[in-house]
Every structure is written in structure tokens, then in C-alpha cells.
Design an enzyme around this catalytic site. Structure first.
Site, PDB file in Angstrom:
ATOM      1  CG  HIS A 297      -1.944  -1.134   1.136  1.00 11.60           C
ATOM      2  ND1 HIS A 297      -2.846  -1.311   0.114  1.00 11.60           N
ATOM      3  CD2 HIS A 297      -2.151  -2.164   1.990  1.00 11.60           C
ATOM      4  CE1 HIS A 297      -3.572  -2.396   0.329  1.00 11.60           C
ATOM      5  NE2 HIS A 297      -3.174  -2.935   1.459  1.00 11.60           N
ATOM      6  CG  ASN A 439       3.361  12.648  11.661  1.00 12.08           C
ATOM      7  OD1 ASN A 439       3.986  13.580  11.173  1.00 12.08           O
ATOM      8  ND2 ASN A 439       2.251  12.813  12.373  1.00 12.08           N
TER       9      ASN A 439
END
Length: 545
Positions: A297, A439
């Protein structure tokens, strides 16, 4: 955005045979790429089509035994100004633009001796190819076609009466239509769409080049983007979305230029993930040793260097074996048999490498659903380029993240100094973090990732996820402790609070690399000193949204 399809007109064979057809009596052929020209000319002549032509095209047709009328004989003017002026004349453009069913147009044609042109075959000066070879500014300018695009647009505008062909792939469908009595309206409309897309893509290449050679810090007031259809896709990210894959005019080496040896057709998600994997592994120079990246992904679930490609793969796999299932594997060295044997131990969607030897291909042949791609090289991680993203009502455009740092760029900000080995690991982790969605937190040890936290709204959450994944793998591998103990950590952006550093210390990390620049840098550094961590600042951030 513009996109040109250089694929053959698949729909031509399905055009309604009952539609009214327009015969082709007179054709103008002026091509730079003369592939298939002789065969086309002979076929048109056999159908009774009169052929007009210019310069080198006329010479090539005559050499093939095709009767040709020079455009200069029609216009009454010779080619002049080194060929810059030859088709820009009412006898040409009037013949292309005249509406045959408009009495006024017909009267003008009769008054000025203009004959209709039913077919234009024109491919343009090879500006893109000349540019790709690194030609001088003057040579590039001389390869900007003027007459070709003008004629192409004229014929495409008047597609109600004129057929225009700009791609070699469309020669066969064209000849098939003529043999059946003439071109249909639907066919001419398809050709016109391709023609306008081609001239738009051509102008895009020129304007993009000019923007580059003009220089300056300001973005161009107007931008255009173009691509050529590489393949239609079954669907997009989800089955209810349509999708296609387009290749840019100057495609960097990578998934867009790769050869597929086996396996099912690539999907939208396959292409996106394969690109992410190959761009990541290309940041590790092949000359410095084998490297492997495993992607799921669009995020890495394991990256490592090794003495051999097989070792690099095995070490990357050990970072997160669960997520690696059904993932994408990228190598910075040619794929060999031993590495292929390791890869096929689990289900893998795609493998991409610069090359693959016969032994590797034989191993993969036992897994016919596995897609194997070879790109012939690695993407240049330092190459200029743009990243494009569509938003409601517009586009965001930025330069590629080609940022790189070396040891000389690092600033050690803590009392504890990192060792030479830790610095190697820090730079390795930093390179990986560049390719992890923000992040991003990357734990690394001995030039291999041992825990990755990606795409979280909170940096401390990414820190904890990376640690937990390392703990899960330690249990699966039967280790006494997770490999985060003694590891280094890379953070793609600064730590806004000291709690992130404290969480790293709890995981057993010994050194941290981060950009710095937070209002609380002093607090974060003080926490690192208190916890006995080494910390270096890069002064560079790698957000990846």
C-alpha cells in the site's frame, strides 16, 4: 491536462458499417517518421487516391515507386527558408478547412482554384526525440514544427469532411476504412481526438522545455501536462473507478519503461506500489551493494542492504513478514535464481529489478500469476521532475523530492556522539523515511529496517506502531528481545515534543536522526541527553502525504 493515445484505434473495427462514408480521393502526406510510409503510399495509390507531399516524404514515396504531386506545384511557391515555409498556403489550408456542404466555401474553392484534401497524414518534427538526446537550444528550436501542427489542427477541426492520421498505428484501420468505401464520421471523430491530443502534447513538450531553459524562480504562468496511453486498466483503486496508465514524453527509467515478462495485467494499485518500491530502492546506489525494498500500500514494510540480493531480501522480509504477504519487491541489482527462490516462498504481487537472469525467470515461471518486471536500469533519484496532484478546480505541482544528505550535512546536537556504524544506520534509516508516508518513523539496525510506523496523525503513534511491529517480529522469529533495542531511528520531520524521544528510548533506541527546527528543539535535545541518546539534525524534511 492533455493526454494523447498512441494506441491503435481499437474501436475502428466496431464502427457502425451502416454509417455514411466519405471517399478519399486526395491525400496530403508529410511525415517525419517514415516507418510504413512506402506501404501506405502504395495502398492509397491502389485505391485511386492522389497523393500530395513535401520534401523528404515525397522523395521517399517516389523511391518506393509511388506517384506524388509536390505541394510546391499546387501552391505555386517553392519550399523556402530552409523548409520553414512550404505548406502555409491557402491552397493547402483551404483544401483542409473547406466545408464541402457549404455553398460559400465551395464557391471560394472554385474562385481560387482550391481542391479539397480528404486525408492528411502527418507526424511532426521529432522535437521530443531531439530534446532527449541533449541537443543544443538552436537544434531544439529548429525541430519545433509549425506547418505540421497547423495542418493537423485544420484537418482535425474539419473532421466532418477530412480524416487526419498522426499515429503509425492508425495506418491499418485507415486503409481498412478506405477499402470499405470511405471513412465514417465516427472514425474521423476518433482520429480528430487523437490529433488534437497529439498537437497538445507536442506543444506541452515545447513549453515545458522553454520553461526549463528560461530559468528563474517563478513558476510559469501557464502549465500543460501530457501523456501517451501505455495501457487501459481494468479499474482504479476500487472496482467502481475507471483508470488508465499514461506514459510521459520523457519517462524516467522505472515502472513506466519496464518490460513485463509474465503475470496478469498490472492493476492501478500494482503500478502505484511498484513505482513506490522502485523509487525507494533506487535511492541506494547499486554500486554500494545490493538493496531490497518490500512495499505494501505504497509504504515500505521492510528495506535492507545485504552482501547478496538474496540476503538483502531476507533481511527486508524479516522486518514485517506479515505485511510482506501480497506485497511488491524491488531490487537495485539484477534478480538471480537464489533470490527468486526466496521470493516465491510467499505470495508476492510484483517483482521489479534492473534485470533478471534465466535462472530467476525459470523460478518465477512456476508462479505464472507473479508479475516480473525488468526496467533495464534504476530511476535516477537526483533527476529533475514534477509531482502532479489534482485538487478540486486545479492542480498542485511541485518538484520531485530529490533531497539527499551526507555525513557532512549532519549536525550532532547531543552530548552523546553517534558511532561510525550508527551514522551509517542513521543515513540508511533517513533514506527509507523519505519514502514512508508521514508521520514517518523508521527503526533500523545494521542497514536493515526493524520497525516502521507510517501515515499516522500523531508522530508518537508512528513511534509506538514501529515498536510494536518489531516486538511482534521478535516473537515470530524467536528472538530474546525486539531488534529496536540498540537500533537507530529516523523521523521524517521534527519532534514537536519530548514525548516522542522518550518513547524511542523506551523501545531501546540509541540514536535519532531528524530535521530539527521545532520551537521545542532545546527541550527535545535535553530529553535525548537525559536518556543517553545520540541525536543528529539534517536541516531537511521529507513529508510524504
Amino acid at each position: 491536462m492533455t493526454a494523447s493515445s498512441d494506441a491503435a484505434l481499437a474501436g475502428a473495427a466496431t464502427v457502425d458499417p451502416g454509417a455514411s462514408r466519405l471517399p478519399v480521393r486526395r491525400a496530403l502526406i508529410s511525415v517525419s517518421d517514415k516507418t510504413g510510409l512506402a506501404e501506405l503510399g502504395r495502398a492509397l495509390t491502389d485505391q485511386g487516391v492522389q497523393i500530395l507531399s513535401t520534401g523528404g516524404t515525397a522523395q521517399a514515396l517516389r523511391a518506393a515507386g509511388v506517384a506524388v504531386t509536390e505541394v510546391a506545384d499546387v501552391t505555386g511557391y517553392p519550399e523556402m527558408m530552409d523548409g520553414r515555409v512550404r505548406t502555409l498556403h491557402p491552397a493547402v489550408h483551404g483544401g483542409l478547412l473547406a466545408l464541402r456542404d457549404n455553398p460559400g466555401h465551395v464557391a471560394d474553392m472554385q474562385a481560387y482554384g482550391i481542391e479539397g484534401i480528404d486525408l492528411l497524414v502527418s507526424n511532426l518534427y521529432p522535437f521530443e526525440a531531439v530534446l532527449e538526446k541533449g541537443a543544443s537550444i538552436d537544434d531544439c528550436i529548429e525541430n519545433i514544427d509549425i506547418g505540421g501542427p497547423a495542418m493537423t489542427r485544420a484537418a482535425a477541426k474539419n473532421h466532418a469532411h477530412v480524416a487526419v492520421v498522426v499515429d503509425l498505428e492508425d495506418y491499418a484501420p485507415l486503409l481498412a476504412q478506405i477499402a470499405e468505401g470511405g471513412t465514417t464520421a465516427a472514425f474521423r471523430r476518433q482520429l480528430a481526438q487523437i490529433a488534437f491530443a497529439r498537437t497538445a502534447a507536442y506543444d506541452t513538450a515545447v513549453s515545458t522545455w522553454l520553461a526549463g531553459v528560461t530559468g528563474g524562480d517563478q513558476p510559469p504562468r501557464r502549465r500543460a501536462f501530457a501523456g501517451t496511453l501505455a495501457q487501459p486498466l481494468r479499474y482504479g483503486e476500487n472496482p467502481h473507478q475507471t483508470a488508465a496508465f499514461y506514459r510521459s514524453a520523457h519517462a524516467r527509467t522505472g515502472v513506466a519503461t519496464a518490460r513485463q515478462w509474465q503475470g496478469k495485467e498490472l492493476s492501478y494499485n500494482n503500478i502505484n506500489d511498484t513505482d513506490a518500491a522502485y523509487e525507494l530502492v533506487a535511492d541506494f546506489a547499486a554500486a554500494d551493494g545490493p538493496a531490497c525494498a518490500i512495499i505494501k500500500h505504497a509504504n515500505p514494510c521492510g528495506v535492507a542492504r545485504g552482501a547478496t540480493p538474496a540476503e538483502a531480501y531476507a533481511r527486508a522480509f524479516d522486518c514485517d513478514r506479515t505485511s510482506a504477504f501480497g506485497g511488491i519487491v524491488a531490487l537495485n541489482r539484477p534478480l538471480d535464481g537464489p533470490t527468486a527462490e526466496e521470493i516465491v516462498q510467499i505470495f508476492t504481487e510484483v517483482v521489479i529489478a534492473p534485470d533478471a537472469d534465466e535462472a530467476a525467470r525459470a523460478v518465477f515461471a512456476r508462479k505464472p500469476n507473479l508479475r516480473l518486471l525488468t526496467a533495464g536500469g534504476l530511476p535516477d533519484p537526483t533527476a529533475a521532475g514534477d509531482v502532479l496532484r489534482q485538487v478540486a478546480g486545479g492542480y498542485l505541482v511541485q518538484s520531485r523530492d530529490a533531497g539527499r544528505i551526507s555525513r557532512d550535512d549532519l549536525r550532532i546536537v547531543t552530548q552523546v556522539q553517534p558511532t561510525a556504524a550508527q551514522l551509517d544506520d542513521l543515513l540508511f534509516a533517513w533514506t527509507v523515511a523519505k519514502h514512508v508516508k508521514s508521520n514517518a518513523i523508521v527503526y533500523a539496525r545494521d542497514l536493515a529496517t526493524v520497525g516502521i510506523g507510517a501515515g499516522q496523525m500523531s508522530r508518537i503513534d508512528s513511534t509506538r506502531i514501529g515498536r510494536r511491529k518489531a516486538e511482534d517480529m521478535a516473537a515470530a522469529l524467536g528472538l530474546d528481545a525486539p531488534l529496536t533495542e540498540g537500533a537507530v531511528v529516523a523521523s521524517d520531520a521534527f519532534f514537536p515534543f519530548a514525548d516522542g524521544v522518550e518513547a524511542l528510548a523506551e523501545a531501546g533506541a540509541v540514536a535519532v536522526i531528524q530535521p530539527g527546527g521545532s520551537m521545542r528543539d532545546a527541550e527535545v535535545i535535553a530529553a535525548a541527553d537525559r536518556l543517553g541518546l545520540a541525536m543528529v539534525f539534517t536541516g531537511q524534511r521529507h513529508f510524504r502525504h
